[in-house]
Design an enzyme around this catalytic site. Structure first.
Site, PDB file in Angstrom:
ATOM      1  N   ASP A  83      -3.929 -15.603   7.271  1.00  0.00           N
ATOM      2  CA  ASP A  83      -2.782 -16.016   6.874  1.00  0.00           C
ATOM      3  C   ASP A  83      -1.983 -17.042   7.831  1.00  0.00           C
ATOM      4  OD1 ASP A  83      -3.176 -14.851   4.522  1.00  0.00           O
ATOM      5  OD2 ASP A  83      -1.992 -13.136   4.840  1.00  0.00           O
ATOM      6  N   ARG A 117       3.413 -19.763   2.791  1.00  0.00           N
ATOM      7  CA  ARG A 117       3.073 -19.833   4.017  1.00  0.00           C
ATOM      8  C   ARG A 117       3.122 -21.434   4.365  1.00  0.00           C
ATOM      9  NH1 ARG A 117       3.127 -14.803   5.435  1.00  0.00           N
ATOM     10  NH2 ARG A 117       1.981 -13.544   4.324  1.00  0.00           N
ATOM     11  N   ARG A 154       0.760  -1.287   0.151  1.00  0.00           N
ATOM     12  CA  ARG A 154      -0.101   0.056   0.058  1.00  0.00           C
ATOM     13  C   ARG A 154       1.030   1.163   0.165  1.00  0.00           C
ATOM     14  NH1 ARG A 154      -2.763  -4.421   1.722  1.00  0.00           N
ATOM     15  NH2 ARG A 154      -5.097  -4.134   2.037  1.00  0.00           N
TER      16      ARG A 154
HETATM   17  C1  S3P Z   1      -4.300  -9.014   2.236  1.00  0.00           C
HETATM   18  C2  S3P Z   1      -5.405  -9.581   2.661  1.00  0.00           C
HETATM   19  C3  S3P Z   1      -5.735 -10.882   2.654  1.00  0.00           C
HETATM   20  C4  S3P Z   1      -4.581 -11.687   3.104  1.00  0.00           C
HETATM   21  C5  S3P Z   1      -3.469 -11.371   2.095  1.00  0.00           C
HETATM   22  C6  S3P Z   1      -3.122 -10.002   2.046  1.00  0.00           C
HETATM   23  C7  S3P Z   1      -4.069  -7.667   1.672  1.00  0.00           C
HETATM   24  O1  S3P Z   1      -6.336 -11.328   1.539  1.00  0.00           O
HETATM   25  O2  S3P Z   1      -4.706 -12.988   2.851  1.00  0.00           O
HETATM   26  O3  S3P Z   1      -2.265 -12.136   2.206  1.00  0.00           O
HETATM   27  O4  S3P Z   1      -3.208  -7.006   1.732  1.00  0.00           O
HETATM   28  O5  S3P Z   1      -4.981  -6.916   1.753  1.00  0.00           O
HETATM   29  P1  S3P Z   1      -8.104 -11.198   1.248  1.00  0.00           P
HETATM   30  O6  S3P Z   1      -8.077  -9.928   1.426  1.00  0.00           O
HETATM   31  O7  S3P Z   1      -8.347 -11.716  -0.057  1.00  0.00           O
HETATM   32  O8  S3P Z   1      -8.657 -11.997   2.356  1.00  0.00           O
END
Ligand code: S3P
Length: 421
Positions: A311, A381, A24
């Site tokens: 995760d 993971r 981000r």
């Molecule tokens: C993430 C959101 C999660 C997570 C991924 C990273 C993110 O996925 O599992 O490793 O950075 O917004 P989902 O939003 O699909 O659940």
């Protein structure tokens, strides 16, 4: 990859920067005016994919070994990509960037590796299409590769069927290029890094319960960002510290945002000895975690806690003692691998008593684990969870495709062996 045995773990470790926050910071820095400086950036393959995509859209991004300078050009400063955008293995890159691309004034195409080409993108295409976006799956299977012809969008309210920060973020980012307030309601609150960071960059994002809303056309200004350590990477060391006899480790500056800290709550439920030190609740909350070997018992993990540890479930499956039930976690099926089946298959090979279910798994822990050949299915993971399992079992453990840890934690094995004896 052969896992070396360790008799105990001692010492301090600063885990790499948070993956979600690193992505981000690059994206929003690119859309802000001025130079954003990012320290403790995660140089994992996924975040490098995000950098490469924004470079292809004319953003100058300097990488001085973990310190990143993003020379942002403002909300409308991206240029048509010189090439197809390659998202590699990264779901976060794909889903967030699609929201941004939908509102540009150019056409772009996204592609990535085999894993990302089989992950569901309908979940972002549906809300984007209702905003009037022109987005299509090139093979017609609702997966990557995607073609996006950007143009101004309509504001919507979206009731998301899944608790997914990637879906929520995609819609909020598209909302910046729309004609009004865009909002998303999710069934259960997912990680809120987008909301926190967009506000920090100067956007107007509000959150109420499980609804987040954004005002259009924000002026984003460059900021300095220090990325906290990734709790999802700390998870492997938390588990190793709790399970390997005679261990005591201090994990420094780990992100403990309440939308991400479910693992700590589950560990506490299981009887873990983890002390939070130097807690800092400003911005993205952080703490040092002091972890000592503990004897754990079984628990049930389900409901609202699931998105806060999604995760970490592969690691929890390895840690399970007594009877541990994981439910309400169907999303595991659409991660970098089908983590329900892959964990059940590999843990069974090691002698564990594990039954996969539709939305999770049931583990009767306490059975001695033995060495085996594990297939990571190139899921980072899964590989790291089994590296910890390999410290606990009798006999040698080898992990097929163990190098895939580079996606989120390039120095994982070095850090693990440095703490061990
Ligand atoms: C993430 C959101 C999660 C997570 C991924 C990273 C993110 O996925 O599992 O490793 O950075 O917004 P989902 O939003 O699909 O659940």
């Amino acid at each position: 990859m052969e896992i070396k045995k360790l008799t105990n773990l001692h010492g301090e470790l600063t885990v790499p920067g948070d993956k979600s926050i690193s992505h981000r910071a690059v994206m929003f820095g690119s859309l802000a005016k001025g130079t954003t400086k990012i320290t403790h950036f995660l140089e994992g393959a996924d975040c490098l994919s995000t950098i490469s995509c924004f470079r292809k859209m004319g953003i100058d991004i300097e990488n001085n070994s973990g310190e990143i300078l993003v020379h942002g050009k403002g909300l409308h400063g991206l240029s048509a990509p010189v090439d197809i955008l390659d998202v590699g293995n990264s779901g976060t890159t794909t889903r967030l960037i699609s929201g941004i691309l939908a509102g540009q004034n150019f056409v772009s195409e996204l592609t990535g590796d085999d894993s990302i080409q089989s992950r569901p993108m309908k979940r972002i295409m549906t809300p984007l299409l209702s905003m009037g976006a022109d987005i299509a799956s090139i093979k017609g299977n609702n997966c990557v590769p995607l073609r996006i012809a950007g143009h101004p969008l309509k504001a919507i309210h979206y009731d998301s069927p899944v608790a997914s920060a990637q879906v929520k973020s995609c819609v909020l980012l598209a909302g910046m290029y729309s004609d009004g307030i865009t909002s998303v309601t999710e069934p259960v609150l997912s990680r809120n890094h987008t909301e926190i960071m967009l506000n920090y960059f100067g956007a107007q994002v509000t959150s109420e319960g499980t609804t987040a809303s954004i005002a259009p056309e924000p002026s984003l200004f460059a900021r300095e960002i220090t990325v906290p350590g990734d709790i999802s990477s700390a998870a492997y060391f938390i588990a190793a510290g709790l399970l390997v006899p005679g261990s005591e480790i201090l994990l420094k500056n780990v992100g403990i945002n309440p939308t991400r800290d479910g693992l700590l709550r589950v560990c506490k439920d299981m009887g873990a000895d983890i002390t939070l030190l130097n807690v800092n609740m400003e911005g993205e909350p952080t703490a040092d975690l002091l972890v000592r070997t503990s004897s754990l018992h079984g628990t049930t993990v389900g409901g609202e806690i699931i998105p806060t540890l999604i995760d970490e479930i592969p690691m929890i499956a390895v840690m399970a003692e007594g009877t541990t039930v994981i439910k309400d976690a169907k999303e595991l099926k659409v991660k970098e691998s089908d983590r329900i089946l892959v964990m059940a298959e590999n843990l069974s090979r090691m002698g564990a008593d594990i039954t996969p279910t539709e939305d999770g798994m049931i583990i009767h822990g306490g059975k001695p684990l033995h060495g085996a050949e594990i297939d990571s299915y190139l899921d980072h993971r899964v590989a790291m969870s089994f590296a910890v399992a390999g410290l606990l079992c009798d006999g040698p453990l080898s992990i097929k495709g163990g190098d895939c840890v580079k996606i989120s934690y390039p120095e994982f094995y070095e850090d693990l062996y440095r703490l061990g004896e």
